[in-house]
Scaffold this motif. Sequence first.
Motif, PDB file in Angstrom:
ATOM      1  N   LEU A   1       0.826  -1.208   0.000  1.00  0.00           N
ATOM      2  CA  LEU A   1       0.000   0.000   0.000  1.00  0.00           C
ATOM      3  C   LEU A   1       0.860   1.257   0.000  1.00  0.00           C
ATOM      4  CD1 LEU A   1      -2.790   1.352   0.228  1.00  0.00           C
ATOM      5  CD2 LEU A   1      -2.530   1.203   2.696  1.00  0.00           C
ATOM      6  N   LEU A   2       1.879   1.309   0.844  1.00  0.00           N
ATOM      7  CA  LEU A   2       2.740   2.494   0.916  1.00  0.00           C
ATOM      8  C   LEU A   2       3.502   2.719  -0.394  1.00  0.00           C
ATOM      9  CD1 LEU A   2       4.109   2.182   4.547  1.00  0.00           C
ATOM     10  CD2 LEU A   2       2.412   3.800   3.684  1.00  0.00           C
ATOM     11  N   VAL A   3       4.015   1.661  -0.978  1.00  0.00           N
ATOM     12  CA  VAL A   3       4.743   1.815  -2.238  1.00  0.00           C
ATOM     13  C   VAL A   3       3.785   2.234  -3.352  1.00  0.00           C
ATOM     14  CG1 VAL A   3       6.139   0.625  -3.975  1.00  0.00           C
ATOM     15  CG2 VAL A   3       6.611   0.285  -1.565  1.00  0.00           C
ATOM     16  N   GLN A   4       2.567   1.703  -3.360  1.00  0.00           N
ATOM     17  CA  GLN A   4       1.574   2.113  -4.362  1.00  0.00           C
ATOM     18  C   GLN A   4       1.232   3.600  -4.218  1.00  0.00           C
ATOM     19  OE1 GLN A   4       1.591  -0.635  -6.736  1.00  0.00           O
ATOM     20  NE2 GLN A   4      -0.373   0.325  -7.002  1.00  0.00           N
ATOM     21  N   ILE A   5       1.101   4.091  -2.984  1.00  0.00           N
ATOM     22  CA  ILE A   5       0.797   5.506  -2.760  1.00  0.00           C
ATOM     23  C   ILE A   5       1.942   6.376  -3.257  1.00  0.00           C
ATOM     24  CG2 ILE A   5       0.482   7.251  -0.956  1.00  0.00           C
ATOM     25  CD1 ILE A   5      -1.119   5.120   0.604  1.00  0.00           C
ATOM     26  N   VAL A   6       3.168   6.022  -2.898  1.00  0.00           N
ATOM     27  CA  VAL A   6       4.326   6.795  -3.344  1.00  0.00           C
ATOM     28  C   VAL A   6       4.428   6.757  -4.859  1.00  0.00           C
ATOM     29  CG1 VAL A   6       6.852   6.893  -3.306  1.00  0.00           C
ATOM     30  CG2 VAL A   6       5.597   6.549  -1.190  1.00  0.00           C
ATOM     31  N   LEU A   7       4.208   5.590  -5.462  1.00  0.00           N
ATOM     32  CA  LEU A   7       4.284   5.458  -6.915  1.00  0.00           C
ATOM     33  C   LEU A   7       3.260   6.339  -7.609  1.00  0.00           C
ATOM     34  CD1 LEU A   7       5.569   3.864  -9.306  1.00  0.00           C
ATOM     35  CD2 LEU A   7       3.695   2.253  -9.049  1.00  0.00           C
ATOM     36  N   SER A   8       2.041   6.364  -7.102  1.00  0.00           N
ATOM     37  CA  SER A   8       1.013   7.184  -7.754  1.00  0.00           C
ATOM     38  C   SER A   8       1.315   8.673  -7.599  1.00  0.00           C
ATOM     39  CB  SER A   8      -0.369   6.857  -7.194  1.00  0.00           C
ATOM     40  OG  SER A   8      -0.467   7.268  -5.852  1.00  0.00           O
ATOM     41  N   GLN A   9       1.821   9.089  -6.428  1.00  0.00           N
ATOM     42  CA  GLN A   9       2.154  10.504  -6.236  1.00  0.00           C
ATOM     43  C   GLN A   9       3.318  10.929  -7.122  1.00  0.00           C
ATOM     44  OE1 GLN A   9       2.835  11.124  -2.066  1.00  0.00           O
ATOM     45  NE2 GLN A   9       0.654  11.255  -1.595  1.00  0.00           N
ATOM     46  N   VAL A  10       4.343  10.098  -7.197  1.00  0.00           N
ATOM     47  CA  VAL A  10       5.523  10.452  -7.982  1.00  0.00           C
ATOM     48  C   VAL A  10       5.201  10.463  -9.469  1.00  0.00           C
ATOM     49  CG1 VAL A  10       7.811   9.638  -8.667  1.00  0.00           C
ATOM     50  CG2 VAL A  10       7.188   9.712  -6.266  1.00  0.00           C
ATOM     51  N   ASN A  11       4.472   9.460  -9.944  1.00  0.00           N
ATOM     52  CA  ASN A  11       4.151   9.404 -11.367  1.00  0.00           C
ATOM     53  C   ASN A  11       3.145  10.470 -11.773  1.00  0.00           C
ATOM     54  OD1 ASN A  11       5.925   7.346 -11.902  1.00  0.00           O
ATOM     55  ND2 ASN A  11       4.376   5.743 -11.847  1.00  0.00           N
ATOM     56  N   LYS A  12       2.295  10.903 -10.840  1.00  0.00           N
ATOM     57  CA  LYS A  12       1.316  11.938 -11.150  1.00  0.00           C
ATOM     58  C   LYS A  12       1.967  13.319 -11.215  1.00  0.00           C
ATOM     59  CE  LYS A  12      -2.228  11.513  -8.630  1.00  0.00           C
ATOM     60  NZ  LYS A  12      -3.213  11.626  -7.556  1.00  0.00           N
ATOM     61  N   ALA A  13       2.868  13.606 -10.288  1.00  0.00           N
ATOM     62  CA  ALA A  13       3.409  14.954 -10.163  1.00  0.00           C
ATOM     63  C   ALA A  13       4.782  15.135 -10.773  1.00  0.00           C
ATOM     64  CB  ALA A  13       3.466  15.351  -8.689  1.00  0.00           C
ATOM     65  N   GLY A  14       5.491  14.066 -10.987  1.00  0.00           N
ATOM     66  CA  GLY A  14       6.879  14.201 -11.419  1.00  0.00           C
ATOM     67  C   GLY A  14       7.051  14.160 -12.922  1.00  0.00           C
ATOM     68  N   LYS A  15       8.225  14.592 -13.333  1.00  0.00           N
ATOM     69  CA  LYS A  15       8.544  14.537 -14.762  1.00  0.00           C
ATOM     70  C   LYS A  15       9.120  13.179 -15.146  1.00  0.00           C
ATOM     71  CE  LYS A  15      12.988  16.677 -13.801  1.00  0.00           C
ATOM     72  NZ  LYS A  15      13.805  17.826 -13.961  1.00  0.00           N
TER      73      LYS A  15
ATOM     74  N   MET B   1      17.274   3.497   5.143  1.00  0.00           N
ATOM     75  CA  MET B   1      17.995   3.921   6.347  1.00  0.00           C
ATOM     76  C   MET B   1      18.958   5.076   6.073  1.00  0.00           C
ATOM     77  SD  MET B   1      16.816   2.303   8.759  1.00  0.00           S
ATOM     78  CE  MET B   1      15.905   0.867   9.202  1.00  0.00           C
ATOM     79  N   THR B   2      18.707   5.847   5.043  1.00  0.00           N
ATOM     80  CA  THR B   2      19.527   7.027   4.788  1.00  0.00           C
ATOM     81  C   THR B   2      18.736   8.264   5.186  1.00  0.00           C
ATOM     82  OG1 THR B   2      18.750   7.290   2.520  1.00  0.00           O
ATOM     83  CG2 THR B   2      20.697   5.913   2.852  1.00  0.00           C
ATOM     84  N   TYR B   3      19.414   9.386   5.194  1.00  0.00           N
ATOM     85  CA  TYR B   3      18.778  10.642   5.590  1.00  0.00           C
ATOM     86  C   TYR B   3      18.374  11.482   4.393  1.00  0.00           C
ATOM     87  CZ  TYR B   3      20.297   9.607  10.298  1.00  0.00           C
ATOM     88  OH  TYR B   3      20.471   9.010  11.515  1.00  0.00           O
ATOM     89  N   ILE B   4      18.259  10.885   3.236  1.00  0.00           N
ATOM     90  CA  ILE B   4      17.885  11.634   2.041  1.00  0.00           C
ATOM     91  C   ILE B   4      16.366  11.772   1.990  1.00  0.00           C
ATOM     92  CG2 ILE B   4      17.702   9.678   0.465  1.00  0.00           C
ATOM     93  CD1 ILE B   4      19.283  11.436  -1.546  1.00  0.00           C
ATOM     94  N   ASN B   5      15.908  12.907   1.484  1.00  0.00           N
ATOM     95  CA  ASN B   5      14.479  13.124   1.305  1.00  0.00           C
ATOM     96  C   ASN B   5      14.023  12.252   0.142  1.00  0.00           C
ATOM     97  OD1 ASN B   5      11.911  14.008   0.655  1.00  0.00           O
ATOM     98  ND2 ASN B   5      12.392  16.158   1.012  1.00  0.00           N
ATOM     99  N   LEU B   6      13.235  11.236   0.436  1.00  0.00           N
ATOM    100  CA  LEU B   6      12.871  10.249  -0.577  1.00  0.00           C
ATOM    101  C   LEU B   6      12.067  10.864  -1.711  1.00  0.00           C
ATOM    102  CD1 LEU B   6      12.881   7.273  -1.446  1.00  0.00           C
ATOM    103  CD2 LEU B   6      10.726   7.031  -0.208  1.00  0.00           C
ATOM    104  N   MET B   7      11.093  11.695  -1.400  1.00  0.00           N
ATOM    105  CA  MET B   7      10.258  12.278  -2.461  1.00  0.00           C
ATOM    106  C   MET B   7      11.091  13.195  -3.345  1.00  0.00           C
ATOM    107  SD  MET B   7       7.466  10.745  -2.150  1.00  0.00           S
ATOM    108  CE  MET B   7       6.223  11.573  -3.097  1.00  0.00           C
ATOM    109  N   ALA B   8      11.977  14.006  -2.767  1.00  0.00           N
ATOM    110  CA  ALA B   8      12.848  14.856  -3.580  1.00  0.00           C
ATOM    111  C   ALA B   8      13.751  14.003  -4.446  1.00  0.00           C
ATOM    112  CB  ALA B   8      13.678  15.769  -2.681  1.00  0.00           C
ATOM    113  N   PHE B   9      14.232  12.901  -3.907  1.00  0.00           N
ATOM    114  CA  PHE B   9      15.079  12.004  -4.680  1.00  0.00           C
ATOM    115  C   PHE B   9      14.307  11.382  -5.838  1.00  0.00           C
ATOM    116  CE2 PHE B   9      16.572   7.729  -5.606  1.00  0.00           C
ATOM    117  CZ  PHE B   9      17.883   7.987  -5.968  1.00  0.00           C
ATOM    118  N   LEU B  10      13.082  10.966  -5.603  1.00  0.00           N
ATOM    119  CA  LEU B  10      12.304  10.316  -6.658  1.00  0.00           C
ATOM    120  C   LEU B  10      11.886  11.300  -7.742  1.00  0.00           C
ATOM    121  CD1 LEU B  10      10.130   7.925  -4.486  1.00  0.00           C
ATOM    122  CD2 LEU B  10      12.121   7.340  -5.878  1.00  0.00           C
TER     123      LEU B  10
END
Length: 138
Positions: free
Chosen positions: A77-91, A108-117
């Motif tokens: 569920l969490l990966v599906q939510i992230v996938l839909s948000q990234v594919n909807k809003a990202g280039k 386990m890293t300190y990188i902002n995942l959404m900014a990275f994606l």
Amino acid sequence: MRARRVVFKDPATQKELAFITNEPTLAPEQIAALYKKRWQIELLFKRIKQRYPLRYFLGDNVNAIQIQVWSMLICDLLVQIVLSQVNKAGKRKWSYANLAAMVKHHLMTYINLMAFLFDPEKALLNYKPPEPTAATLF
């Protein structure tokens, strides 16, 4: 056993769909809606079996198996939510496998995942590791 054949014409695609049911009282629209929901459940099971094959369980009691299955459902569920948000809003369009691998890699890293994606190169160039702090016991 008595059965009933129900024919439903989809207004969107103009396709005729035929269903066999043992429910004598529901309208054809309701039967079609039930089959549509059932098909969504079948697709969920197919996706789960493909992406999270549970070849063995980490425990042998009911509670351990339930925890592993619930964890897999929450992860999906969490990966599906992230996938839909990234594919909807990202280039950039991510496949499920690539996105799941990136989430697993950066868990386990300190990188902002959404900014990275959204923009991996920019996120990695702007990344600064956190300052180490001295641990105190008391």
